[in-house]
Motif scaffolding. Structure first.
Motif, PDB file in Angstrom:
ATOM      1  N   ASP A 214       0.859  -1.192   0.000  1.00 48.46           N
ATOM      2  CA  ASP A 214       0.000   0.000   0.000  1.00 48.46           C
ATOM      3  C   ASP A 214       0.890   1.235   0.000  1.00 48.46           C
ATOM      4  OD1 ASP A 214      -2.675  -0.971   0.067  1.00 48.46           O
ATOM      5  OD2 ASP A 214      -2.332  -1.624   2.125  1.00 48.46           O
ATOM      6  N   TYR A 215       0.674   2.104  -0.989  1.00 50.95           N
ATOM      7  CA  TYR A 215       1.490   3.305  -1.118  1.00 50.95           C
ATOM      8  C   TYR A 215       0.596   4.529  -1.190  1.00 50.95           C
ATOM      9  CZ  TYR A 215       4.410   6.880  -3.314  1.00 50.95           C
ATOM     10  OH  TYR A 215       5.057   8.058  -3.615  1.00 50.95           O
ATOM     11  N   ASP A 216       0.908   5.547  -0.378  1.00 50.36           N
ATOM     12  CA  ASP A 216       0.262   6.861  -0.438  1.00 50.36           C
ATOM     13  C   ASP A 216       1.363   7.901  -0.619  1.00 50.36           C
ATOM     14  OD1 ASP A 216      -2.609   6.944  -0.233  1.00 50.36           O
ATOM     15  OD2 ASP A 216      -2.381   5.986   1.719  1.00 50.36           O
ATOM     16  N   SER A 217       1.293   8.673  -1.699  1.00 54.24           N
ATOM     17  CA  SER A 217       2.357   9.629  -1.985  1.00 54.24           C
ATOM     18  C   SER A 217       2.376  10.785  -0.991  1.00 54.24           C
ATOM     19  CB  SER A 217       2.209  10.164  -3.417  1.00 54.24           C
ATOM     20  OG  SER A 217       0.999  10.913  -3.552  1.00 54.24           O
ATOM     21  N   ASN A 218       1.231  11.091  -0.375  1.00 54.93           N
ATOM     22  CA  ASN A 218       1.153  12.222   0.545  1.00 54.93           C
ATOM     23  C   ASN A 218       0.407  11.799   1.817  1.00 54.93           C
ATOM     24  OD1 ASN A 218       1.342  14.797   1.590  1.00 54.93           O
ATOM     25  ND2 ASN A 218      -0.451  15.559   0.461  1.00 54.93           N
ATOM     26  N   PRO A 219       1.030  10.995   2.690  1.00 56.00           N
ATOM     27  CA  PRO A 219       0.346  10.507   3.882  1.00 56.00           C
ATOM     28  C   PRO A 219       0.227  11.604   4.947  1.00 56.00           C
ATOM     29  CG  PRO A 219       2.625   9.821   3.939  1.00 56.00           C
ATOM     30  CD  PRO A 219       2.423  10.510   2.608  1.00 56.00           C
ATOM     31  N   PRO A 220      -0.629  11.399   5.933  1.00 60.30           N
ATOM     32  CA  PRO A 220      -0.735  12.371   7.027  1.00 60.30           C
ATOM     33  C   PRO A 220       0.588  12.489   7.782  1.00 60.30           C
ATOM     34  CG  PRO A 220      -2.598  10.857   7.036  1.00 60.30           C
ATOM     35  CD  PRO A 220      -1.610  10.312   6.062  1.00 60.30           C
ATOM     36  N   ALA A 221       0.746  13.574   8.502  1.00 59.82           N
ATOM     37  CA  ALA A 221       1.978  13.787   9.267  1.00 59.82           C
ATOM     38  C   ALA A 221       2.192  12.642  10.252  1.00 59.82           C
ATOM     39  CB  ALA A 221       1.897  15.114  10.018  1.00 59.82           C
ATOM     40  N   GLY A 222       3.424  12.154  10.299  1.00 58.27           N
ATOM     41  CA  GLY A 222       3.773  11.068  11.207  1.00 58.27           C
ATOM     42  C   GLY A 222       3.622   9.695  10.607  1.00 58.27           C
ATOM     43  N   ALA A 223       3.067   9.588   9.413  1.00 57.56           N
ATOM     44  CA  ALA A 223       2.894   8.289   8.760  1.00 57.56           C
ATOM     45  C   ALA A 223       3.889   8.157   7.606  1.00 57.56           C
ATOM     46  CB  ALA A 223       1.474   8.147   8.235  1.00 57.56           C
ATOM     47  N   VAL A 224       4.272   6.917   7.315  1.00 56.96           N
ATOM     48  CA  VAL A 224       5.189   6.667   6.199  1.00 56.96           C
ATOM     49  C   VAL A 224       4.373   6.380   4.940  1.00 56.96           C
ATOM     50  CG1 VAL A 224       6.970   5.800   7.737  1.00 56.96           C
ATOM     51  CG2 VAL A 224       5.355   4.189   6.703  1.00 56.96           C
ATOM     52  N   GLN A 225       5.023   6.446   3.792  1.00 61.97           N
ATOM     53  CA  GLN A 225       4.319   6.315   2.524  1.00 61.97           C
ATOM     54  C   GLN A 225       3.929   4.880   2.194  1.00 61.97           C
ATOM     55  OE1 GLN A 225       7.164   8.184  -0.168  1.00 61.97           O
ATOM     56  NE2 GLN A 225       5.922  10.047  -0.238  1.00 61.97           N
ATOM     57  N   THR A 226       4.736   3.917   2.626  1.00 57.07           N
ATOM     58  CA  THR A 226       4.554   2.546   2.152  1.00 57.07           C
ATOM     59  C   THR A 226       4.319   1.569   3.291  1.00 57.07           C
ATOM     60  OG1 THR A 226       6.018   3.019   0.276  1.00 57.07           O
ATOM     61  CG2 THR A 226       5.570   0.706   0.760  1.00 57.07           C
ATOM     62  N   ASP A 227       3.274   0.766   3.152  1.00 54.70           N
ATOM     63  CA  ASP A 227       2.997  -0.359   4.041  1.00 54.70           C
ATOM     64  C   ASP A 227       3.073  -1.642   3.227  1.00 54.70           C
ATOM     65  OD1 ASP A 227       2.542   1.026   6.401  1.00 54.70           O
ATOM     66  OD2 ASP A 227       0.419   1.324   5.968  1.00 54.70           O
ATOM     67  N   THR A 228       3.542  -2.719   3.846  1.00 58.37           N
ATOM     68  CA  THR A 228       3.498  -4.033   3.209  1.00 58.37           C
ATOM     69  C   THR A 228       2.762  -4.996   4.121  1.00 58.37           C
ATOM     70  OG1 THR A 228       5.574  -4.868   4.155  1.00 58.37           O
ATOM     71  CG2 THR A 228       5.723  -3.595   2.108  1.00 58.37           C
ATOM     72  N   LEU A 229       2.157  -5.995   3.521  1.00 64.82           N
ATOM     73  CA  LEU A 229       1.373  -6.956   4.282  1.00 64.82           C
ATOM     74  C   LEU A 229       1.469  -8.321   3.619  1.00 64.82           C
ATOM     75  CD1 LEU A 229      -0.563  -6.851   6.782  1.00 64.82           C
ATOM     76  CD2 LEU A 229      -2.437  -6.860   5.137  1.00 64.82           C
ATOM     77  N   SER A 230       1.898  -9.307   4.382  1.00 68.07           N
ATOM     78  CA  SER A 230       1.948 -10.691   3.908  1.00 68.07           C
ATOM     79  C   SER A 230       0.827 -11.467   4.587  1.00 68.07           C
ATOM     80  CB  SER A 230       3.291 -11.327   4.220  1.00 68.07           C
ATOM     81  OG  SER A 230       4.354 -10.602   3.643  1.00 68.07           O
ATOM     82  N   ARG A 231       0.029 -12.161   3.825  1.00 67.48           N
ATOM     83  CA  ARG A 231      -1.087 -12.917   4.382  1.00 67.48           C
ATOM     84  C   ARG A 231      -0.959 -14.400   4.017  1.00 67.48           C
ATOM     85  NH1 ARG A 231      -4.281  -8.483   2.131  1.00 67.48           N
ATOM     86  NH2 ARG A 231      -5.048  -7.119   3.769  1.00 67.48           N
ATOM     87  N   MET A 232      -1.221 -15.259   4.965  1.00 66.73           N
ATOM     88  CA  MET A 232      -1.378 -16.701   4.707  1.00 66.73           C
ATOM     89  C   MET A 232      -2.754 -17.092   5.215  1.00 66.73           C
ATOM     90  SD  MET A 232       2.345 -18.403   5.488  1.00 66.73           S
ATOM     91  CE  MET A 232       1.792 -19.908   4.672  1.00 66.73           C
ATOM     92  N   THR A 233      -3.606 -17.563   4.310  1.00 63.40           N
ATOM     93  CA  THR A 233      -4.991 -17.785   4.641  1.00 63.40           C
ATOM     94  C   THR A 233      -5.524 -19.079   4.036  1.00 63.40           C
ATOM     95  OG1 THR A 233      -5.680 -16.463   2.743  1.00 63.40           O
ATOM     96  CG2 THR A 233      -5.506 -15.327   4.850  1.00 63.40           C
ATOM     97  N   LEU A 234      -6.689 -19.485   4.516  1.00 61.64           N
ATOM     98  CA  LEU A 234      -7.468 -20.568   3.918  1.00 61.64           C
ATOM     99  C   LEU A 234      -8.748 -19.957   3.381  1.00 61.64           C
ATOM    100  CD1 LEU A 234      -7.073 -23.493   6.481  1.00 61.64           C
ATOM    101  CD2 LEU A 234      -6.046 -23.323   4.205  1.00 61.64           C
ATOM    102  N   ILE A 235      -9.129 -20.353   2.157  1.00 61.69           N
ATOM    103  CA  ILE A 235     -10.331 -19.829   1.516  1.00 61.69           C
ATOM    104  C   ILE A 235     -11.326 -20.977   1.342  1.00 61.69           C
ATOM    105  CG2 ILE A 235     -11.256 -18.715  -0.552  1.00 61.69           C
ATOM    106  CD1 ILE A 235      -8.479 -17.586  -1.063  1.00 61.69           C
ATOM    107  N   TYR A 236     -12.569 -20.703   1.730  1.00 60.80           N
ATOM    108  CA  TYR A 236     -13.631 -21.701   1.576  1.00 60.80           C
ATOM    109  C   TYR A 236     -14.658 -21.183   0.566  1.00 60.80           C
ATOM    110  CZ  TYR A 236     -17.344 -24.990   2.646  1.00 60.80           C
ATOM    111  OH  TYR A 236     -18.321 -25.963   2.569  1.00 60.80           O
ATOM    112  N   ASP A 237     -14.919 -21.960  -0.483  1.00 58.76           N
ATOM    113  CA  ASP A 237     -15.909 -21.582  -1.502  1.00 58.76           C
ATOM    114  C   ASP A 237     -17.289 -22.096  -1.102  1.00 58.76           C
ATOM    115  OD1 ASP A 237     -13.768 -20.612  -2.847  1.00 58.76           O
ATOM    116  OD2 ASP A 237     -13.765 -22.116  -4.445  1.00 58.76           O
ATOM    117  N   PHE A 238     -18.286 -21.249  -1.258  1.00 59.37           N
ATOM    118  CA  PHE A 238     -19.655 -21.685  -0.985  1.00 59.37           C
ATOM    119  C   PHE A 238     -20.637 -21.096  -1.992  1.00 59.37           C
ATOM    120  CE2 PHE A 238     -18.786 -17.918   1.550  1.00 59.37           C
ATOM    121  CZ  PHE A 238     -19.895 -17.124   1.323  1.00 59.37           C
TER     122      PHE A 238
END
Length: 315
Positions: free
Chosen positions: A291-315
């Protein structure tokens, strides 16, 4: 003797011409058994074997195959017509497919932690319309304090103008207090095109104007006219392994990249995912998001990363 020969010749001329022998009963029974099962691949394989072992009966074998193919085409048309009729008369809550996802995440950027993630995706496909609903939540509390709180909800209707050309609409809500905003709303609409539409490979893109309102945690807010670009990519590597990368402001079905540009801020969301089927209903998934925001609020950085490991159930 002359009279006998003349009589024999006359009998031969008056006798019917000998016809080709019928297909042997065991061969015909084998073909009938394959047709009874209704599997086209099996029928074609049996027909090919019958043609090879009985070359003198190839015309009869070909006629049997032509009749089977005609029946299959007729059944397919009847099934398609019945499905369309069912869709036309379906109620508001009919014909929805869903996926539920639950697992863990690892975040870096404005926060560095691990926690739980969950999502729900619903899709309703009609004759010309397709409706998609998406919701996702990442949340964690550490030592009594909230260290991760991110939510996303979106609704996107698509209307098919042709087999490849479509128009879309989008409404989206986001909340990420750690990144600096308590709410961010976006609406968009535009045009899209399906560049590749195959059983194992799909690629589409969309573009259109957008309007975005952001409410910051400090009480301030801003609204801007923006532009949206989206690209959706899905590749079924094997029957059980799937790679997805979508440039899409809607959600991350597998991989997604969202680009929303306005005069004051550019937001980019990139998600690449790898799905591995465990069973017909259950899929294991690993996804990496930026996630990238070129102009984040004061005190926040521009880039966040997130790694997810999940199980998906189809219904």
């Amino acid at each position: 003797m002359t009279v006998f020969r003349a009589s024999l010749a006359l009998v031969c001329l008056m006798s019917p011409v000998a016809t080709a022998a019928e297909l042997p009963a065991p061969v015909r029974a084998m073909i009938d058994a394959a047709i009874e099962k209704g599997d086209p691949e099996t029928v074609r394989a049996v027909i090919a074997l019958a043609r090879q072992t009985n070359p003198g009966d190839s015309e009869e074998v070909d006629a049997i195959l032509a009749g089977f193919e005609a029946d299959q085409a007729r059944l397919a048309e009847e099934k398609k017509a019945a499905k369309e009729e069912e869709i036309r008369h379906a109620g508001l809550f009919d014909n929805w497919d869903g996926k539920g996802e639950l697992g863990g995440f690892r975040a870096t950027g404005n926060s560095s932690n691990t926690g739980l993630t969950g999502s729900l995706a619903l899709t309703r496909t009609g004759i010309d319309w397709r409706h998609k609903l998406r919701g996702r939540a990442d949340y964690q509390r550490t030592n009594g304090s909230t260290t991760r709180e991110q939510y996303l909800f979106a609704y996107e209707p698509n209307y098919n103008i042709s087999d490849k050309l479509f128009v879309y609409g989008l409404t989206q809500y986001e909340r990420d207090r750690i990144q600096g905003f308590s709410a961010r709303y976006a609406v968009s609409g535009g045009i899209g095109y399906q560049f590749i539409k195959q059983a194992d490979l799909q690629l589409s893109a969309k573009i259109g104007p957008a309007y975005r309102v952001t409410e910051f945690v400090n009480g301030e807010s801003e609204d801007r006219i923006a532009g949206l670009l989206g690209v959706d990519f899905d590749w079924n590597i094997t029957d059980r392994l799937k790679l997805t990368h979508d440039t899409n402001a809607v959600a991350e079905t597998g991989g997604s990249a969202t680009v929303i540009v306005d005069a004051g801020n550019t937001s980019i969301n990139l998600v690449t995912g790898l799905n591995a089927k465990v069973s017909d209903k259950l899929t294991a998934r690993f996804a990496y998001a930026i996630d990238y925001d070129s102009n984040p609020p004061a005190g926040a950085v521009q880039t966040d990363t997130l790694s997810r490991m999940t199980l998906i159930y189809d219904f």
